[in-house]
Design a protein around this motif. Sequence first.
Motif, PDB file in Angstrom:
ATOM      1  N   UNK A  27       0.833  -1.201   0.000  1.00  0.00           N
ATOM      2  CA  UNK A  27       0.000   0.000   0.000  1.00  0.00           C
ATOM      3  C   UNK A  27       0.873   1.258   0.000  1.00  0.00           C
ATOM      4  N   UNK A  28       0.397   2.300  -0.664  1.00  0.00           N
ATOM      5  CA  UNK A  28       1.212   3.488  -0.901  1.00  0.00           C
ATOM      6  C   UNK A  28       0.717   4.650  -0.047  1.00  0.00           C
ATOM      7  N   UNK A  29       1.618   5.283   0.677  1.00  0.00           N
ATOM      8  CA  UNK A  29       1.269   6.423   1.525  1.00  0.00           C
ATOM      9  C   UNK A  29       1.631   7.749   0.886  1.00  0.00           C
ATOM     10  N   UNK A  30       1.146   8.840   1.493  1.00  0.00           N
ATOM     11  CA  UNK A  30       1.361  10.181   0.925  1.00  0.00           C
ATOM     12  C   UNK A  30       2.835  10.560   0.919  1.00  0.00           C
ATOM     13  N   UNK A  31       3.583  10.119   1.930  1.00  0.00           N
ATOM     14  CA  UNK A  31       5.001  10.472   1.999  1.00  0.00           C
ATOM     15  C   UNK A  31       5.767   9.855   0.822  1.00  0.00           C
ATOM     16  N   UNK A  32       5.408   8.624   0.487  1.00  0.00           N
ATOM     17  CA  UNK A  32       6.041   7.951  -0.656  1.00  0.00           C
ATOM     18  C   UNK A  32       5.755   8.714  -1.944  1.00  0.00           C
ATOM     19  N   UNK A  33       4.501   9.164  -2.105  1.00  0.00           N
ATOM     20  CA  UNK A  33       4.117   9.892  -3.314  1.00  0.00           C
ATOM     21  C   UNK A  33       4.845  11.225  -3.397  1.00  0.00           C
ATOM     22  N   UNK A  34       5.056  11.887  -2.261  1.00  0.00           N
ATOM     23  CA  UNK A  34       5.746  13.186  -2.283  1.00  0.00           C
ATOM     24  C   UNK A  34       7.178  13.022  -2.796  1.00  0.00           C
ATOM     25  N   UNK A  35       7.781  11.862  -2.566  1.00  0.00           N
ATOM     26  CA  UNK A  35       9.137  11.599  -3.069  1.00  0.00           C
ATOM     27  C   UNK A  35       9.096  11.079  -4.510  1.00  0.00           C
ATOM     28  N   UNK A  36       7.979  10.472  -4.858  1.00  0.00           N
ATOM     29  CA  UNK A  36       7.862   9.745  -6.130  1.00  0.00           C
ATOM     30  C   UNK A  36       7.567  10.673  -7.305  1.00  0.00           C
ATOM     31  N   UNK A  37       6.933  11.812  -7.062  1.00  0.00           N
ATOM     32  CA  UNK A  37       6.522  12.698  -8.156  1.00  0.00           C
ATOM     33  C   UNK A  37       7.324  13.999  -8.136  1.00  0.00           C
ATOM     34  N   UNK A  38       7.189  14.756  -9.226  1.00  0.00           N
ATOM     35  CA  UNK A  38       7.862  16.063  -9.332  1.00  0.00           C
ATOM     36  C   UNK A  38       6.889  17.208  -9.035  1.00  0.00           C
ATOM     37  N   UNK A  42       3.216  19.226  -0.571  1.00  0.00           N
ATOM     38  CA  UNK A  42       3.414  18.735   0.803  1.00  0.00           C
ATOM     39  C   UNK A  42       2.653  17.424   0.987  1.00  0.00           C
ATOM     40  N   UNK A  43       3.073  16.664   2.008  1.00  0.00           N
ATOM     41  CA  UNK A  43       2.377  15.406   2.308  1.00  0.00           C
ATOM     42  C   UNK A  43       0.913  15.668   2.638  1.00  0.00           C
ATOM     43  N   UNK A  44       0.642  16.812   3.297  1.00  0.00           N
ATOM     44  CA  UNK A  44      -0.748  17.142   3.674  1.00  0.00           C
ATOM     45  C   UNK A  44      -1.614  17.342   2.424  1.00  0.00           C
ATOM     46  N   UNK A  45      -1.076  18.056   1.438  1.00  0.00           N
ATOM     47  CA  UNK A  45      -1.824  18.295   0.192  1.00  0.00           C
ATOM     48  C   UNK A  45      -2.067  16.973  -0.527  1.00  0.00           C
ATOM     49  N   UNK A  46      -1.033  16.145  -0.567  1.00  0.00           N
ATOM     50  CA  UNK A  46      -1.175  14.851  -1.241  1.00  0.00           C
ATOM     51  C   UNK A  46      -2.204  13.985  -0.506  1.00  0.00           C
ATOM     52  N   UNK A  47      -2.205  14.057   0.840  1.00  0.00           N
ATOM     53  CA  UNK A  47      -3.208  13.293   1.621  1.00  0.00           C
ATOM     54  C   UNK A  47      -4.615  13.715   1.243  1.00  0.00           C
ATOM     55  N   UNK A  48      -4.818  15.033   1.101  1.00  0.00           N
ATOM     56  CA  UNK A  48      -6.142  15.540   0.722  1.00  0.00           C
ATOM     57  C   UNK A  48      -6.554  15.035  -0.655  1.00  0.00           C
ATOM     58  N   UNK A  49      -5.610  15.083  -1.599  1.00  0.00           N
ATOM     59  CA  UNK A  49      -5.909  14.610  -2.955  1.00  0.00           C
ATOM     60  C   UNK A  49      -6.211  13.108  -2.948  1.00  0.00           C
ATOM     61  N   UNK A  50      -5.455  12.357  -2.148  1.00  0.00           N
ATOM     62  CA  UNK A  50      -5.678  10.911  -2.070  1.00  0.00           C
ATOM     63  C   UNK A  50      -7.029  10.608  -1.428  1.00  0.00           C
ATOM     64  N   UNK A  51      -7.436  11.426  -0.480  1.00  0.00           N
ATOM     65  CA  UNK A  51      -8.766  11.260   0.132  1.00  0.00           C
ATOM     66  C   UNK A  51      -9.857  11.471  -0.913  1.00  0.00           C
ATOM     67  N   UNK A  52      -9.659  12.504  -1.766  1.00  0.00           N
ATOM     68  CA  UNK A  52     -10.621  12.757  -2.836  1.00  0.00           C
ATOM     69  C   UNK A  52     -10.672  11.571  -3.803  1.00  0.00           C
ATOM     70  N   UNK A  53      -9.491  11.040  -4.168  1.00  0.00           N
ATOM     71  CA  UNK A  53      -9.419   9.895  -5.076  1.00  0.00           C
ATOM     72  C   UNK A  53     -10.113   8.682  -4.467  1.00  0.00           C
ATOM     73  N   UNK A  54     -10.006   8.540  -3.145  1.00  0.00           N
ATOM     74  CA  UNK A  54     -10.663   7.420  -2.472  1.00  0.00           C
ATOM     75  C   UNK A  54     -12.178   7.588  -2.510  1.00  0.00           C
ATOM     76  N   UNK A  55     -12.634   8.822  -2.251  1.00  0.00           N
ATOM     77  CA  UNK A  55     -14.079   9.092  -2.305  1.00  0.00           C
ATOM     78  C   UNK A  55     -14.628   8.832  -3.710  1.00  0.00           C
ATOM     79  N   UNK A  56     -13.823   9.130  -4.741  1.00  0.00           N
ATOM     80  CA  UNK A  56     -14.249   8.922  -6.132  1.00  0.00           C
ATOM     81  C   UNK A  56     -14.170   7.454  -6.541  1.00  0.00           C
ATOM     82  N   UNK A  57     -13.533   6.633  -5.706  1.00  0.00           N
ATOM     83  CA  UNK A  57     -13.502   5.194  -5.972  1.00  0.00           C
ATOM     84  C   UNK A  57     -12.300   4.706  -6.770  1.00  0.00           C
ATOM     85  N   UNK A  58     -11.275   5.579  -6.942  1.00  0.00           N
ATOM     86  CA  UNK A  58     -10.108   5.177  -7.724  1.00  0.00           C
ATOM     87  C   UNK A  58      -9.074   4.411  -6.900  1.00  0.00           C
TER      88      UNK A  58
END
Length: 348
Positions: A27-38, A42-58
């Motif tokens: 499973x992939x966490x927000x901290x990993x994504x912050x290092x993985x992308x350009x 922040x990890x907080x922003x990525x967490x929010x986006x991931x929460x939205x993606x989860x709500x959308x079912x992705x």
Amino acid sequence: MNENELDERKTTILKAVIRNYLETGEPVGSRTISKYTDLNLSSATIRNEMSDLEEMGYIVQPHTSAGRIPSDKGYRFYVDQLMAERDKEVSEMKNFVIEQTEKVDNVLQQVAKILATNTNYATMVTAPHSGHNKVKFMQLSSVDETHILAVIVLEGNLVKNKMITVEEAVNNEDMLKLNILLNTSLTGLTIAEINLGTIAALKEKAGIHSKVVSDVLDAVAEVISEGEDLQVYTSGATNFLKYPELSDSAKASELLNAFEEKKELVSLIADKLEDENSTGIQVYIGDESPIQTMKDCSVVTATYELGEGVKGTIGIIGPKRMDYENVMDNLRSLKSQLDEVLKKAKDK
């Protein structure tokens, strides 16, 4: 699924989650994504986006982890995006192939005309060819339900197109799998190296599409076989009639027929291309000519090279009393220009 509901940032984060999960199985966490992308988020922003993606079912969050993994909907989005990218690449490649093929055809025809005009003799130029072609890259794409276009790139960046009729339609995902399978199995092989074992293994891996693989292999064999037809461009055949020793009705008819049929020209050229040492200018005078109908002529040829064993021939045919100095000067000049023009077309 409405792909437009994901903006660029969400799309990038979703792709990063999927790619990371495909690589690690974890499973992939927000901290990993912050290092993985350009994205420099922040990890907080990525967490929010991931929460939205989860709500959308992705993506979904396993109970045992704070990270997320892709859902079926997420995988579907990823595969569809991948397909769209590959289709765009194929389309661009087709356009490039058509454009480059037309350019090379025009260049070679023009070279034949220029030579005929400058020398007042008959001329021929062959398209680039290799007697030992290897597969460099392949791309299959659907044209309609019963036709697939196979774009086969050979060593030396020679490109061949082959339309294949298929009995059953192949969907996008299966087409992608077939492309991966064929490129993995055939890249770097000559036709002699594609043996029954290779074919059997390919068919087994292709499963229900083994017939498609069989048809594709037939197409590959056809375009890279050593006996494939050489494309020969000719010009100035009527120049034979300017020289009395060649213009009596029987001789002229034989010479004009040889240029029209091109079979004898191909046999001369094929022998030259097989000779690895025939890179300079060659002169055949009278009986030295390997072509029976040209025993009263002189044949002067030069070989141009495209690299990786790919070469072609420029030839001038005229009376034995031809102006050899002028012919050789023209051949040297055009050979040099042709090397440069075709290498530029290949490297673009």
